[in-house]
Design a protein around this motif. Structure first.
Motif, PDB file in Angstrom:
ATOM      1  N   SER A 145    -136.504 -59.172  42.513  1.00  0.00           N
ATOM      2  CA  SER A 145    -135.910 -58.387  41.433  1.00  0.00           C
ATOM      3  C   SER A 145    -135.594 -59.304  40.261  1.00  0.00           C
ATOM      4  N   ASN A 204    -133.098 -59.158  36.872  1.00  0.00           N
ATOM      5  CA  ASN A 204    -132.041 -58.473  36.122  1.00  0.00           C
ATOM      6  C   ASN A 204    -131.700 -57.111  36.716  1.00  0.00           C
ATOM      7  N   GLN A 205    -131.702 -57.014  38.038  1.00  0.00           N
ATOM      8  CA  GLN A 205    -131.443 -55.736  38.716  1.00  0.00           C
ATOM      9  C   GLN A 205    -129.968 -55.379  38.643  1.00  0.00           C
ATOM     10  N   GLN A 206    -129.671 -54.144  38.284  1.00  0.00           N
ATOM     11  CA  GLN A 206    -128.307 -53.625  38.268  1.00  0.00           C
ATOM     12  C   GLN A 206    -128.265 -52.368  39.124  1.00  0.00           C
ATOM     13  N   CYS A 252    -129.106 -56.795  43.541  1.00  0.00           N
ATOM     14  CA  CYS A 252    -129.693 -56.851  44.885  1.00  0.00           C
ATOM     15  C   CYS A 252    -129.097 -58.076  45.562  1.00  0.00           C
ATOM     16  N   SER A 291    -130.650 -66.070  44.768  1.00  0.00           N
ATOM     17  CA  SER A 291    -130.829 -65.862  43.329  1.00  0.00           C
ATOM     18  C   SER A 291    -130.810 -67.167  42.551  1.00  0.00           C
ATOM     19  N   ASN A 323    -134.890 -53.541  33.506  1.00  0.00           N
ATOM     20  CA  ASN A 323    -134.824 -53.864  34.935  1.00  0.00           C
ATOM     21  C   ASN A 323    -136.244 -53.895  35.484  1.00  0.00           C
ATOM     22  N   CYS A 379    -137.809 -54.360  39.418  1.00  0.00           N
ATOM     23  CA  CYS A 379    -137.660 -54.653  40.839  1.00  0.00           C
ATOM     24  C   CYS A 379    -139.045 -54.469  41.444  1.00  0.00           C
TER      25      CYS A 379
END
Length: 102
Positions: free
Chosen positions: A32, A34-36, A39, A43, A96, A98
């Motif tokens: 992912s 910039n996943q909001q 996740c 990272s 985003n 993913c």
């Protein structure tokens, strides 16, 4: 107070809001960017400052590979470059993305 993280490009601590976040989720077996909401998984952070993405990707992305302990797929590299470009053009948040691992 905002959380701060270390940018793998410039090696400076910056607020999370100023960073791209790249995550590998072992449980979901997916990447992912910039996943909001976030996740969970391993990272790394790269700041949106000019040159940091390029620095993190230099030498076949060794800094990112080392920090993530796995090879970064081409689609995430392209998504990161696109997100950086969009940030540079608009000077605001990124899309985003993913993406499942191939």
């Amino acid at each position: 107070m905002d959380s701060v993280r270390l940018c793998v490009g410039c090696r400076q601590e910056k607020p999370v809001a100023l960073l791209h976040r790249i995550t590998w989720s072992q449980s979901l077996e997916q990447w992912s960017l910039n996943q909001q909401p976030f996740c969970s998984g391993r990272s790394v952070y790269v700041c949106r400052q000019d040159g940091c993405v390029e620095s993190a990707l230099a030498s076949q992305g060794k800094r990112l590979h080392r920090a993530l302990k796995r090879t970064l797929p081409d689609d995430i590299v392209k998504a990161l470059a696109y997100a950086q470009h969009q940030y540079g053009v608009a000077k605001q948040g990124t899309e985003n993305a993913c993406l499942p691992q191939k």
